[in-house]
Write an enzyme that holds these catalytic residues in place. Structure first.
Site, PDB file in Angstrom:
ATOM      1  N   ASP A  23       3.780   4.057  -7.535  1.00  0.00           N
ATOM      2  CA  ASP A  23       3.098   3.442  -6.395  1.00  0.00           C
ATOM      3  C   ASP A  23       1.613   3.250  -6.697  1.00  0.00           C
ATOM      4  O   ASP A  23       0.892   4.210  -6.969  1.00  0.00           O
ATOM      5  CB  ASP A  23       3.266   4.338  -5.161  1.00  0.00           C
ATOM      6  CG  ASP A  23       2.610   3.754  -3.918  1.00  0.00           C
ATOM      7  OD1 ASP A  23       3.313   3.131  -3.113  1.00  0.00           O
ATOM      8  OD2 ASP A  23       1.382   3.924  -3.762  1.00  0.00           O
ATOM      9  N   TYR A  71      -6.870   0.724  -5.411  1.00  0.00           N
ATOM     10  CA  TYR A  71      -6.996   1.870  -6.316  1.00  0.00           C
ATOM     11  C   TYR A  71      -7.757   1.532  -7.604  1.00  0.00           C
ATOM     12  O   TYR A  71      -8.237   2.437  -8.281  1.00  0.00           O
ATOM     13  CB  TYR A  71      -5.618   2.432  -6.695  1.00  0.00           C
ATOM     14  CG  TYR A  71      -4.760   2.902  -5.544  1.00  0.00           C
ATOM     15  CD1 TYR A  71      -5.271   2.973  -4.238  1.00  0.00           C
ATOM     16  CD2 TYR A  71      -3.442   3.276  -5.741  1.00  0.00           C
ATOM     17  CE1 TYR A  71      -4.479   3.393  -3.189  1.00  0.00           C
ATOM     18  CE2 TYR A  71      -2.644   3.702  -4.695  1.00  0.00           C
ATOM     19  CZ  TYR A  71      -3.157   3.747  -3.415  1.00  0.00           C
ATOM     20  OH  TYR A  71      -2.362   4.166  -2.373  1.00  0.00           O
ATOM     21  N   HIS A  88      -1.396  -3.333   2.857  1.00  0.00           N
ATOM     22  CA  HIS A  88      -1.905  -1.959   2.814  1.00  0.00           C
ATOM     23  C   HIS A  88      -2.342  -1.453   4.194  1.00  0.00           C
ATOM     24  O   HIS A  88      -2.089  -0.305   4.556  1.00  0.00           O
ATOM     25  CB  HIS A  88      -3.081  -1.900   1.831  1.00  0.00           C
ATOM     26  CG  HIS A  88      -3.313  -0.545   1.252  1.00  0.00           C
ATOM     27  ND1 HIS A  88      -3.913  -0.344   0.039  1.00  0.00           N
ATOM     28  CD2 HIS A  88      -3.022   0.699   1.718  1.00  0.00           C
ATOM     29  CE1 HIS A  88      -3.982   0.952  -0.221  1.00  0.00           C
ATOM     30  NE2 HIS A  88      -3.447   1.606   0.789  1.00  0.00           N
ATOM     31  N   LYS A 107      -0.003  -2.894  -3.319  1.00  0.00           N
ATOM     32  CA  LYS A 107      -0.368  -3.196  -1.934  1.00  0.00           C
ATOM     33  C   LYS A 107      -1.539  -4.169  -1.872  1.00  0.00           C
ATOM     34  O   LYS A 107      -2.482  -4.061  -2.667  1.00  0.00           O
ATOM     35  CB  LYS A 107      -0.754  -1.910  -1.194  1.00  0.00           C
ATOM     36  CG  LYS A 107       0.233  -0.773  -1.375  1.00  0.00           C
ATOM     37  CD  LYS A 107      -0.221   0.487  -0.662  1.00  0.00           C
ATOM     38  CE  LYS A 107       0.551   1.701  -1.145  1.00  0.00           C
ATOM     39  NZ  LYS A 107       0.113   2.183  -2.469  1.00  0.00           N
TER      40      LYS A 107
END
Length: 271
Positions: free
Chosen positions: A38, A43, A101, A68
């Site tokens: 994931d 990120y 997200h 996401k």
């Protein structure tokens, strides 16, 4: 309502992991048997995640990769364009699951627009499956009724013993949505919880494993984050633990509505 639930029951979270840390984490997890990874645009590690996947040598069809779309990529054609960018960074032709997200802050971008675009991305083959993340019960209803909303498969939300999120979990499951629980270990807080430690002692396991077992026993997919092979292995083994009804009740009682992921753009949460 019947929907297919393609998600593996456990995945490896990569939030806050970058560079060699995320590469090593994914490498050891894949060796241990994880197949669900994931990540997210936010990120900033999609390139490293992609590199680790390719270096593993595991056939693509055996892996389940989630990314996401960030909330600043929801207008116009940005959902699709940003997913294409994510795929380039990951070095993949498709992801197995693409999530929104967070819902658009203050409904700045109409939900029916970005859910439709997400479904368009699925139709174009950029993602095999689509879903949402951090959506409330009201927003789940709105998303499901949007064009393409019938193809949503999951709502990824914060779930741990200190934020049980029971109402939202039940609502999603009633609507046929799989729930994916992030931060299941409450960023390590579960390790020191006396009730969890007591139950762990009875099972000969750790408090972290009990927390994961509690989440998983609610038919919620867990995506704990860990860089240590020993902990990754323990997290996998947690899915084999069966808690008694009494133990579940004791853990349920720990719910204090303690939300960790609560940015200023978050929606009005369910009580």
């Amino acid at each position: 309502m019947s929907r297919t639930h393609p998600l593996p029951s456990i995945g490896l979270g990569t939030f806050r992991l970058k560079g060699q840390d995320v590469k090593d984490s994914i490498s050891s997890a894949l060796q241990l048997g994880y197949r669900h990874i994931d990540t997210a645009q936010l990120y900033g590690n999609e390139e490293d995640v992609g590199a680790a996947i390719h270096e593993s040598g595991i056939p693509r069809e055996q892996l389940f990769i989630t990314t996401k779309v960030w909330h600043d990529q929801l207008s116009g054609n940005q959902v699709i364009d940003s997913l294409k960018t994510s795929l380039k960074k990951l070095g993949l032709d498709y992801v197995d699951l693409a999530l929104i997200h967070w819902p658009s802050p203050n409904d700045e971008v109409p939900m029916k627009h970005y859910i439709a675009k997400l479904n368009e991305a699925r139709e174009q083959g950029l993602a095999k499956h689509i879903g949402i993340s951090n959506f409330t019960t009201r927003q789940v209803n709105e998303a499901l009724s949007a064009p393409g909303g019938e193809n949503l498969v999951t709502n990824q939300i914060e779930v741990h013993p200190f934020l049980a999120n029971k109402k939202l979990i039940q609502h999603c499951q009633d609507k046929g949505l799989q729930v994916t629980g992030y931060m299941p270990l409450a960023v390590g807080k579960v390790m020191e919880e006396p009730v969890l430690k007591e139950i762990a002692g009875a099972h000969g396991v750790t408090a972290a494993q009990i927390a994961l077992a509690w989440v998983a026993q609610q038919d919620v997919v867990v995506i704990p984050s860990s860089t240590k092979p020993k902990h990754q292995k323990a997290n996998l083994e947690a899915l084999d633990i069966t808690l008694t009804e009494d133990e579940i009740r004791k853990i349920d009682a720990l719910d204090a509505g303690e939300r960790i992921a609560n940015p200023d753009f978050a929606p009005d949460w369910d009580e």
